[in-house]
Design an enzyme around this catalytic site. Structure first.
Site, PDB file in Angstrom:
ATOM      1  N   GLY A  17       0.800  -1.221   0.000  1.00  0.00           N
ATOM      2  CA  GLY A  17       0.000   0.000   0.000  1.00  0.00           C
ATOM      3  C   GLY A  17       0.833   1.271   0.000  1.00  0.00           C
ATOM      4  O   GLY A  17       0.521   2.224  -0.730  1.00  0.00           O
ATOM      5  N   GLU A  38       9.437   3.476   7.010  1.00  0.00           N
ATOM      6  CA  GLU A  38       9.424   2.008   6.894  1.00  0.00           C
ATOM      7  C   GLU A  38      10.709   1.472   7.533  1.00  0.00           C
ATOM      8  O   GLU A  38      11.805   1.803   7.102  1.00  0.00           O
ATOM      9  CB  GLU A  38       9.348   1.611   5.413  1.00  0.00           C
ATOM     10  CG  GLU A  38       9.678   0.169   5.106  1.00  0.00           C
ATOM     11  CD  GLU A  38       8.757  -0.856   5.768  1.00  0.00           C
ATOM     12  OE1 GLU A  38       7.548  -0.845   5.500  1.00  0.00           O
ATOM     13  OE2 GLU A  38       9.279  -1.682   6.572  1.00  0.00           O
ATOM     14  N   VAL A  81       7.054   3.836  13.125  1.00  0.00           N
ATOM     15  CA  VAL A  81       6.186   4.793  13.819  1.00  0.00           C
ATOM     16  C   VAL A  81       5.723   4.141  15.125  1.00  0.00           C
ATOM     17  O   VAL A  81       5.378   2.960  15.147  1.00  0.00           O
ATOM     18  CB  VAL A  81       4.960   5.139  12.941  1.00  0.00           C
ATOM     19  CG1 VAL A  81       3.973   6.019  13.690  1.00  0.00           C
ATOM     20  CG2 VAL A  81       5.417   5.812  11.657  1.00  0.00           C
ATOM     21  N   CYS A 164      -5.526 -12.408   2.844  1.00  0.00           N
ATOM     22  CA  CYS A 164      -5.729 -13.479   1.869  1.00  0.00           C
ATOM     23  C   CYS A 164      -6.457 -14.667   2.485  1.00  0.00           C
ATOM     24  O   CYS A 164      -5.860 -15.693   2.811  1.00  0.00           O
ATOM     25  CB  CYS A 164      -4.428 -13.950   1.236  1.00  0.00           C
ATOM     26  SG  CYS A 164      -4.800 -14.905  -0.252  1.00  0.00           S
ATOM     27  N   THR A 310      -6.212  -8.085   0.579  1.00  0.00           N
ATOM     28  CA  THR A 310      -5.301  -8.663  -0.422  1.00  0.00           C
ATOM     29  C   THR A 310      -4.490  -7.550  -1.100  1.00  0.00           C
ATOM     30  O   THR A 310      -4.876  -6.378  -1.087  1.00  0.00           O
ATOM     31  CB  THR A 310      -6.085  -9.400  -1.539  1.00  0.00           C
ATOM     32  OG1 THR A 310      -7.017  -8.469  -2.125  1.00  0.00           O
ATOM     33  CG2 THR A 310      -6.840 -10.598  -1.006  1.00  0.00           C
ATOM     34  N   CYS A 344      -8.644 -13.363  -4.836  1.00  0.00           N
ATOM     35  CA  CYS A 344      -7.997 -14.471  -4.162  1.00  0.00           C
ATOM     36  C   CYS A 344      -7.822 -15.615  -5.159  1.00  0.00           C
ATOM     37  O   CYS A 344      -8.788 -16.317  -5.472  1.00  0.00           O
ATOM     38  CB  CYS A 344      -8.886 -14.904  -2.987  1.00  0.00           C
ATOM     39  SG  CYS A 344      -8.035 -16.010  -1.895  1.00  0.00           S
TER      40      CYS A 344
HETATM   41  P1  FAD Z   1       2.156  -4.997   3.844  1.00  0.00           P
HETATM   42  O1  FAD Z   1       2.416  -5.289   2.403  1.00  0.00           O
HETATM   43  O2  FAD Z   1       2.249  -6.132   4.814  1.00  0.00           O
HETATM   44  O3  FAD Z   1       3.166  -3.830   4.260  1.00  0.00           O
HETATM   45  C1  FAD Z   1       3.154  -3.232   5.517  1.00  0.00           C
HETATM   46  C2  FAD Z   1       4.489  -2.511   5.715  1.00  0.00           C
HETATM   47  O4  FAD Z   1       4.384  -1.668   6.864  1.00  0.00           O
HETATM   48  C3  FAD Z   1       5.637  -3.479   5.969  1.00  0.00           C
HETATM   49  O5  FAD Z   1       6.698  -3.210   5.078  1.00  0.00           O
HETATM   50  C4  FAD Z   1       6.011  -3.224   7.409  1.00  0.00           C
HETATM   51  O6  FAD Z   1       7.397  -3.391   7.664  1.00  0.00           O
HETATM   52  C5  FAD Z   1       5.575  -1.769   7.594  1.00  0.00           C
HETATM   53  N1  FAD Z   1       5.334  -1.418   9.000  1.00  0.00           N
HETATM   54  C6  FAD Z   1       4.834  -2.210   9.973  1.00  0.00           C
HETATM   55  N2  FAD Z   1       4.817  -1.544  11.148  1.00  0.00           N
HETATM   56  C7  FAD Z   1       5.302  -0.300  10.896  1.00  0.00           C
HETATM   57  C8  FAD Z   1       5.543   0.845  11.711  1.00  0.00           C
HETATM   58  N3  FAD Z   1       5.308   0.825  13.024  1.00  0.00           N
HETATM   59  N4  FAD Z   1       6.042   1.955  11.130  1.00  0.00           N
HETATM   60  C9  FAD Z   1       6.304   1.983   9.784  1.00  0.00           C
HETATM   61  N5  FAD Z   1       6.119   0.917   8.972  1.00  0.00           N
HETATM   62  C10 FAD Z   1       5.619  -0.217   9.526  1.00  0.00           C
HETATM   63  N6  FAD Z   1      -2.782 -10.868  -1.777  1.00  0.00           N
HETATM   64  C11 FAD Z   1      -3.244 -11.038  -3.045  1.00  0.00           C
HETATM   65  O7  FAD Z   1      -3.670 -10.087  -3.663  1.00  0.00           O
HETATM   66  N7  FAD Z   1      -3.221 -12.255  -3.660  1.00  0.00           N
HETATM   67  C12 FAD Z   1      -2.720 -13.355  -3.038  1.00  0.00           C
HETATM   68  O8  FAD Z   1      -2.692 -14.438  -3.626  1.00  0.00           O
HETATM   69  C13 FAD Z   1      -2.222 -13.218  -1.713  1.00  0.00           C
HETATM   70  N8  FAD Z   1      -1.708 -14.280  -1.074  1.00  0.00           N
HETATM   71  C14 FAD Z   1      -1.158 -14.107   0.176  1.00  0.00           C
HETATM   72  C15 FAD Z   1      -0.575 -15.219   0.774  1.00  0.00           C
HETATM   73  C16 FAD Z   1       0.037 -15.092   2.015  1.00  0.00           C
HETATM   74  C17 FAD Z   1       0.650 -16.305   2.658  1.00  0.00           C
HETATM   75  C18 FAD Z   1       0.091 -13.820   2.650  1.00  0.00           C
HETATM   76  C19 FAD Z   1       0.789 -13.657   3.971  1.00  0.00           C
HETATM   77  C20 FAD Z   1      -0.502 -12.712   2.057  1.00  0.00           C
HETATM   78  C21 FAD Z   1      -1.147 -12.857   0.810  1.00  0.00           C
HETATM   79  N9  FAD Z   1      -1.774 -11.778   0.176  1.00  0.00           N
HETATM   80  C22 FAD Z   1      -2.270 -11.931  -1.102  1.00  0.00           C
HETATM   81  C23 FAD Z   1      -2.051 -10.521   0.932  1.00  0.00           C
HETATM   82  C24 FAD Z   1      -1.154  -9.353   0.590  1.00  0.00           C
HETATM   83  O9  FAD Z   1       0.192  -9.692   0.682  1.00  0.00           O
HETATM   84  C25 FAD Z   1      -1.482  -8.194   1.538  1.00  0.00           C
HETATM   85  O10 FAD Z   1      -2.874  -7.958   1.510  1.00  0.00           O
HETATM   86  C26 FAD Z   1      -0.756  -6.900   1.140  1.00  0.00           C
HETATM   87  O11 FAD Z   1       0.629  -7.082   1.235  1.00  0.00           O
HETATM   88  C27 FAD Z   1      -1.220  -5.731   2.042  1.00  0.00           C
HETATM   89  O12 FAD Z   1      -0.468  -4.576   1.837  1.00  0.00           O
HETATM   90  P2  FAD Z   1      -0.189  -3.554   3.041  1.00  0.00           P
HETATM   91  O13 FAD Z   1       0.556  -2.428   2.473  1.00  0.00           O
HETATM   92  O14 FAD Z   1      -1.444  -3.304   3.763  1.00  0.00           O
HETATM   93  O15 FAD Z   1       0.724  -4.388   4.054  1.00  0.00           O
END
Ligand code: FAD
Length: 411
Positions: A17, A38, A81, A164, A310, A344
């Protein structure tokens, strides 16, 4: 309080995101002053971990250095953060430093609560206990699959919400497919223990999934929530709820267990003024703007929008946040809306996928016409999409602000 550094836009989290939003913002206005906060040096392509656990991808295919993905012109603040102070347009880093912003985007993902299952953390990665929800453990899943010749294999799914929602059963199908291929499945008892009461939340995809449950002779155990794992004894204990709502504990033996951990909002979000009652960043589910702070946006796994958590959802959310934030800067009314899209790809066998794509309320939102990819059936085209097309779409389109299949809808 003395604010040392201030940026026009601060983004919390350099995951799917955070990076996608930064790229989409710059695409709209490359003069913006943006910083991403990050702490991790590594960015993970988590959707690839299912394929690592299925012996298809290597770990390396799911990892990139954070520095290679932070868009050019964006400052990377390598810190975590620890709290938010939205009334003063500031946040606090782990070392106590305060940063100011005009606009804030929050996308820190969610918390995997391994500790909610007694005994689990101590035994993960050994004694036949694994999880594709961790980068380092996904190869162990495949090792166990290859090693298991007979016995009992359990796969577990915790209460919703999880990221997911299909991943716990994807691990089961890919394992079964391998055992089926090697003619071992007849000697392996497979069970899927789901804290919920249905195989998949959107009914249209269930018949195709059920045909694989039958093919693999997997036992479905609904309303069974994993509460303890004893690695040395190779037993798993479940809280089982019957039709009358009565609960009891049942312990099962296993030779291999794949665990999907319970999940929750991160503490620093849940304990902040940004959270809703459930602890998620409290956003309007269409505009993704915070419900109380007009200069704050939230997306991804950590926000309150009731979509399937996802990366596919993030692909559509990031352009919406970028469009609305830029409009808000210019004093224009917000116009972009997110309709709850999430996807998914259910890997029912090696080479075939049931491509679930749906929005709010479980309304199907297929990306392709039915003749091309019928998401309610297991197809080779959907597998090709997942294995070959989606990783480059993620790295070279979504994280670069090229909004393929993600142009924001307008009100
Ligand atoms: P993330 O990508 O998890 O990123 C969050 C970031 O925030 C990380 O880099 C972390 O280090 C950082 N962070 C955490 N705490 C702090 C803090 N205090 N200060 C600053 N930064 C911080 N999605 C699909 O679309 N298709 C799929 O097939 C799919 N399969 C999956 C299978 C598995 C096993 C898993 C685990 C996930 C899967 N997903 C899939 C889901 C997908 O990976 C997540 O929905 C997506 O990565 C969410 O994005 P995000 O930015 O919310 O979180």
């Amino acid at each position: 309080m003395n604010t040392k550094i201030k940026h026009q836009i601060l983004i919390v989290g350099g995951g799917a995101g955070g990076i996608a939003t930064a790229a989409s913002l710059l695409k709209r206005d490359n003069s913006l002053d943006i910083a991403i906060i990050e702490p991790s040096e590594t960015h993970y392509y988590q959707p690839g971990w299912t394929l690592v656990g299925g012996g298809v991808f290597t770990q390396a295919q799911t990892r990139r250095s954070m520095s290679s993905l932070i868009p050019k012109g964006v400052r990377w603040i390598r810190s975590a953060v620890s709290s938010f102070d939205p009334d003063n347009n500031e946040l606090v880093l782990g070392d106590g430093e305060r940063l100011g912003y005009d606009y804030l985007v929050v996308s820190p993902g969610l918390k995997l609560c391994w500790d909610k299952v007694e005994g689990l953390e101590q035994t993960l990665g050994k004694n036949g206990v694994t999880s594709n929800y961790r980068f380092d453990l996904a190869p162990y899943t495949w090792q166990l699959v290859e090693e298991l010749k007979s016995g009992t294999a359990l796969f577990t799914q915790p209460p919703m919400p999880i990221k997911c929602a299909g991943a716990p059963q994807k691990a089961m199908y890919l394992s079964c497919a391998e055992w089926f291929k090697n003619d071992r499945l007849k000697d392996i008892h497979v069970a899927f223990h789901n804290a919920g009461g249905v195989l998949f939340g959107v009914q249209e995809y269930v018949p195709a999934l059920m045909s694989y449950i039958e093919k693999y002779d997997a036992k479905l155990c609904f309303n069974e929530n994993l509460i303890a794992v004893d690695g040395a004894q190779k037993t798993a204990t479940f809280n089982v709820t019957d039709a009358e709502g009565n609960s009891r504990e049942e312990t099962r033996e296993f030779d291999m267990i794949h665990v999907c951990p319970p999940q929750a909002s991160l503490d620093f979000v849940a304990n902040s003024p940004l959270a809703n009652e459930a602890g998620w960043v409290d956003v309007d589910q269409e505009t993704l703007r915070h419900n109380r702070y007009a200069n704050i946006w939230g997306l991804g796994d950590g926000c309150s929008a009731p979509n399937a958590k996802t990366a596919a959802a993030v692909r559509q959310q990031a352009p919406v946040v970028a469009a609305n934030l830029v409009a808000s800067m210019k004093g224009e009314p917000q116009f972009a809306i997110y309709t709850g899209y999430g996807s998914c790809p259910l890997t029912v066998e090696r080479g075939k996928i049931v491509l679930a794509e749906f929005g709010y309320g479980g309304v199907l939102q297929p990306s392709f016409p039915k003749w091309m990819v019928d998401g309610t059936k297991a197809t080779r085209r959907a597998w090709f999409l997942k294995e070959t097309l989606l990783p480059p779409i993620y790295f070279h389109a979504m994280l670069k602000g090229r909004e393929w299949l993600a142009a924001p809808k307008t009100k």
